[in-house]
Motif scaffolding. Structure first.
Motif, PDB file in Angstrom:
ATOM      1  N   ASN B 107       0.747  -1.313   0.020  1.00 22.09           N
ATOM      2  CA  ASN B 107       0.148  -0.060  -0.024  1.00 22.09           C
ATOM      3  C   ASN B 107       0.920   1.210  -0.050  1.00 22.09           C
ATOM      4  OD1 ASN B 107      -2.230  -1.669   0.445  1.00 22.09           O
ATOM      5  ND2 ASN B 107      -1.935  -1.642   2.625  1.00 22.09           N
ATOM      6  N   ASP B 109       0.108   5.270   0.259  1.00 21.26           N
ATOM      7  CA  ASP B 109      -0.988   6.322   0.572  1.00 21.26           C
ATOM      8  C   ASP B 109      -0.529   7.769   0.505  1.00 21.26           C
ATOM      9  OD1 ASP B 109      -2.638   3.821   0.832  1.00 21.26           O
ATOM     10  OD2 ASP B 109      -2.524   4.089   2.750  1.00 21.26           O
ATOM     11  N   TYR B 119      -5.169   6.496  -2.476  1.00 19.77           N
ATOM     12  CA  TYR B 119      -4.841   5.320  -2.060  1.00 19.77           C
ATOM     13  C   TYR B 119      -4.485   4.290  -2.935  1.00 19.77           C
ATOM     14  CZ  TYR B 119      -7.119   7.316   2.127  1.00 19.77           C
ATOM     15  OH  TYR B 119      -7.513   7.994   3.395  1.00 19.77           O
ATOM     16  N   ARG B 159      -6.162  -1.343  -5.739  1.00 24.11           N
ATOM     17  CA  ARG B 159      -6.798  -0.159  -5.249  1.00 24.11           C
ATOM     18  C   ARG B 159      -6.245   0.889  -5.778  1.00 24.11           C
ATOM     19  NH1 ARG B 159      -7.140  -0.129   1.093  1.00 24.11           N
ATOM     20  NH2 ARG B 159      -5.228  -1.308   0.840  1.00 24.11           N
ATOM     21  N   TYR B 161      -7.588   4.920  -5.643  1.00 31.01           N
ATOM     22  CA  TYR B 161      -8.729   5.935  -5.348  1.00 31.01           C
ATOM     23  C   TYR B 161      -8.452   7.141  -4.701  1.00 31.01           C
ATOM     24  CZ  TYR B 161     -10.144   4.419  -0.531  1.00 31.01           C
ATOM     25  OH  TYR B 161     -10.230   4.267   0.655  1.00 31.01           O
ATOM     26  N   MET B 177     -11.629   0.884  -5.641  1.00 29.72           N
ATOM     27  CA  MET B 177     -12.000   0.990  -4.421  1.00 29.72           C
ATOM     28  C   MET B 177     -11.980  -0.364  -3.821  1.00 29.72           C
ATOM     29  SD  MET B 177     -15.051   3.892  -4.401  1.00 29.72           S
ATOM     30  CE  MET B 177     -15.968   3.209  -5.656  1.00 29.72           C
ATOM     31  N   PRO B 178     -11.810  -0.195  -2.525  1.00 28.54           N
ATOM     32  CA  PRO B 178     -11.627  -1.684  -1.569  1.00 28.54           C
ATOM     33  C   PRO B 178     -12.962  -2.024  -1.153  1.00 28.54           C
ATOM     34  CG  PRO B 178     -10.825   0.288  -0.195  1.00 28.54           C
ATOM     35  CD  PRO B 178     -11.199   0.716  -1.774  1.00 28.54           C
TER      36      PRO B 178
END
Lengths: 81, 458
Positions: B107, B109, B119, B159, B161, B177-178
């Motif tokens: 990830n 972010d 994200y 992901r 978004y 999106m998650p």
């Protein structure tokens, strides 16, 4: 003169903590205050912030003998959380 | 240095003449030294303060520029899966799969501004020494499945978004999106919520637009209420030419088929004599004329189309009780009511189906044995017409998505240090034959699966 030097040195040493971790120190202090009704001593503040955020979400972390929930965010796992 | 040298020469030649000045020097030198000492200390302190100032400035600059957060999940699994299947009353076939697999999600972010965040997740999953699998019938499954298809070591974006939070209780989000890995998946490992949609509504990744209204600030302390609205249309387009509609036989498929969802979430912590937290989610979703690419391929070119389109309505409820009796006991019940209208593109056939399905999850935190350890079980029961859009899962056994089934899952999860966690579990699932328009199976099956999973979260 010496006293002034000490005060200045301490001031420069301690002031960066809340600035470098803006908001996080207050969050840790508040979490401990709410959970155990105690204040964190200034000398363990930095270590407390690191441990309170460098953990798994929902994991319990012991800060100054007080167990609080890990304060790390969820990395956007929930849209609009 | 030069003055000292001259003094030595003078002292060596005419000591009597310079005896008096020498005594003055001898008297004033220590005084001068004493006077100079604080000045030297001040210079030293100034140097140190300058150094500290530089370091503080660097820290503040780094903090100001520190807008990227890095985290991830790394999972390794062993699963021993056996299935016995066949037409009822006839001899059964048996398959056994002993698998090892790896899943990695990274990830990144970005805090673009205080209110605007981006994200991203880059991920892959694979069976060991096995690349290039493809278990998807159509491109929409590949999109909804993301990296979870055990396709190999090539990463996918699961992901991507961005979300903008207004000063009033509204957040807008757009992108990939998650919407997968929702409650109660997280409770298998004693973690916080890991996805947006409840897993028994959808367990798939959707692209789209979302609006989130958070009314919690208007409620008494300890209560929260959020509404999340999603628009996630399905785009159908020719696989090779983006200027052409997708054509099924001789029928052109709409390029944009709508899909909506509304998720209402209420939670309270004000029932302290009974629970720590009570959560109730209600989700409504709908899609219209969804094109099932590849479900029924025409036997000959230009033949009458026979791929079905689906229009469905789902009502999903989730009731979660955490900290029952304040002893670390958690329980949740997920209920999915799903109605599907299936029509072939030539409009010849349609059917309306209502299905009911239930998923019960009960788990006990064993902090008094080992902090963070969890022991629990799940029970599932699904109708013959059950359908769960589940494409992001790491088990081999299709425990959560099989129609006409009853099953049990027993699991235990223990932390190994602060960031590593092991879970061992056993699934058992019995599935009966089922038949309805679009999907059918004439076999019954008994599945068993024993697994061990290591999960590193960082």
């Amino acid at each position: 003169m010496r006293s002034l030097t000490i005060v200045l040195a301490l001031g420069f040493t301690l002031l960066p903590l809340p600035q470098a971790h803006a908001g996080k120190v207050a969050n840790v202090k508040q979490a401990v205050k709410e959970k155990c009704s105690k204040d964190i001593p200034i000398d363990i503040l930095l270590d407390s912030v690191v441990r309170a955020y460098d953990c798994q979400p929902n994991q319990e972390v012991t800060i100054a003998s007080c167990k609080i929930k890990c304060l790390k965010g969820d990395s956007g796992n929930v849209v609009g959380h | 240095m030069s003055s000292d040298t001259s003094s030595e020469i003078v002292l060596g030649t005419e000591p009597a003449i310079f005896a008096r000045p020498l005594m003055k020097i001898a008297f004033f030198l220590p005084a001068l030294l004493l006077a100079a000492a604080p000045s030297a200390r001040a210079d030293d302190t100034t140097t140190k303060l300058d150094s500290l100032n530089d370091r503080v400035t660097e820290l503040e600059a780094a903090q100001a520029l520190h807008t990227v957060r890095f985290s991830g999940v790394f999972i390794n699994r062993f699963e021993d899966f056996t299935t016995t299947y066949g037409v009822p009353g006839e001899a059964k076939d048996k398959d056994r799969l002993t698998t090892f697999s790896t899943y990695l999600a990274l990830n990144l972010d970005f805090d673009i501004t205080e209110r605007l965040k981006l994200y991203t997740t880059l991920a892959m999953s694979k069976f060991w020494q096995n690349d290039g699998r493809n278990e998807y019938a159509g491109n929409w499954q590949a999109s909804e499945g993301g990296s979870f298809g055990y396709a190999g070591s090539t990463p996918r974006i699961d992901r991507a978004y961005m979300a903008y939070t207004f000063s009033f209780p509204l957040t807008l989000a757009v992108g990939r999106m998650p919407t997968n890995n929702g409650v109660p998946i997280n409770q298998l490992d004693g973690l916080v919520r890991e996805g947006t949609y409840p897993r028994f509504a959808y367990n798939a990744i959707f692209d789209g637009i979302a609006a989130i209204f958070d009314f919690s600030r208007y409620l008494p302390r300890g209560h929260s209420l959020k509404l999340r609205a999603f628009y996630t249309p399905n785009i159908n387009i020719d696989n090779a030419d983006r200027t052409r509609q997708l054509t099924d036989g001789t029928v052109k498929v709409d390029s944009n088929t709508p899909q909506y969802a509304i998720l209402a979430e209420y939670a309270t912590t004000r029932l302290s004599p009974i629970f720590d937290t009570l959560s109730f989610y209600y989700m409504f979703y709908q899609y219209s004329n969804f094109y099932n690419a590849g479900t029924n391929t025409p036997a000959t070119p230009d033949a009458a189309p026979n791929n079905p389109t689906d229009s469905a309505i789902g009502n999903m409820m989730y009731l979660g009780l955490e900290g029952i009796g304040h002893i670390g006991l958690n329980a949740s019940l997920s209920v999915l009511l799903y109605r599907d209208t299936s029509t072939t593109l030539d409009g010849c056939e349609s059917s309306t189906i209502l299905s009911k399905a239930y998923l019960l999850n009960v788990n006990q935190r064993l902090d008094f044995v080992l902090t963070g350890s969890v022991l629990g079980f799940e029970l599932i029961k699904t109708d013959p017409t059950f359908y769960l859009d589940e494409w992001t899962y790491l088990t081999v056994i299709p425990f959560y998505s099989s129609p006409a089934s009853r099953g049990v899952h027993v699991f235990a999860s223990v932390p190994l240090g602060e960031k590593l966690r092991a879970r061992v579990g056993w699934y058992r699932l019995h599935s009966d034959p089922y038949s309805y328009v679009g999907f059918s199976s004439s076999i019954e099956s008994d599945d068993n699966s024993l697994y061990l999973q290591l999960r590193l979260g960082f």
